[in-house]
Design a protein around this motif. Structure first.
Motif, mmCIF file in Angstrom:
data_model
loop_
_atom_site.group_PDB
_atom_site.id
_atom_site.type_symbol
_atom_site.label_atom_id
_atom_site.label_comp_id
_atom_site.label_asym_id
_atom_site.label_seq_id
_atom_site.Cartn_x
_atom_site.Cartn_y
_atom_site.Cartn_z
ATOM 1 N N GLY A 64 0.798 -1.221 0.000
ATOM 2 C CA GLY A 64 0.000 0.000 0.000
ATOM 3 C C GLY A 64 0.830 1.270 0.000
ATOM 4 O O GLY A 64 0.314 2.347 -0.287
ATOM 5 N N ASP A 65 2.124 1.177 0.316
ATOM 6 C CA ASP A 65 2.996 2.355 0.290
ATOM 7 C C ASP A 65 3.407 2.675 -1.142
ATOM 8 O O ASP A 65 3.595 1.773 -1.960
ATOM 9 N N ASP A 66 3.582 3.961 -1.434
ATOM 10 C CA ASP A 66 4.128 4.386 -2.719
ATOM 11 C C ASP A 66 5.640 4.511 -2.583
ATOM 12 O O ASP A 66 6.137 5.043 -1.587
ATOM 13 N N VAL A 67 6.363 4.001 -3.577
ATOM 14 C CA VAL A 67 7.823 4.070 -3.566
ATOM 15 C C VAL A 67 8.312 4.603 -4.907
ATOM 16 O O VAL A 67 7.666 4.416 -5.942
ATOM 17 N N ARG A 68 9.432 5.273 -4.887
ATOM 18 C CA ARG A 68 10.082 5.756 -6.108
ATOM 19 C C ARG A 68 11.129 4.713 -6.482
ATOM 20 O O ARG A 68 11.930 4.295 -5.647
#
Length: 75
Positions: A64-68
């Motif tokens: 659920g986390d956004d990562v680059r």
């Protein structure tokens, strides 16, 4: 080939839980034009980038986390 994108971490339940970041469609299409050996997982015409548990622990990203992502595909 150098790719940079942001994606949401997903969890895949199987014999053991795995976390992946889906590679966007355009970047997946670009990857598909190159012959290579890697740990990218093909899925429904796109690719999934596996996130090893050893990598996730220090940084802490979870489902659920956004990562680059900065990804280098080597031929």
């Amino acid at each position: 080939m150098q790719l940079t994108f942001t994606g949401r971490v997903i969890e895949w339940r199987g014999p053991a839980p795995y976390c992946f970041v889906p590679v966007p469609d355009q970047e997946s299409a670009d990857i598909g034009e190159v012959t290579f050996t890697t740990s990218l997982f093909p899925k429904d015409g796109s690719c999934l980038l596996p996130l090893k548990q050893a990598v996730r622990r220090p940084e802490g990203p979870a489902a659920g986390d956004d990562v680059r992502v900065e990804l280098t595909v080597r031929c």
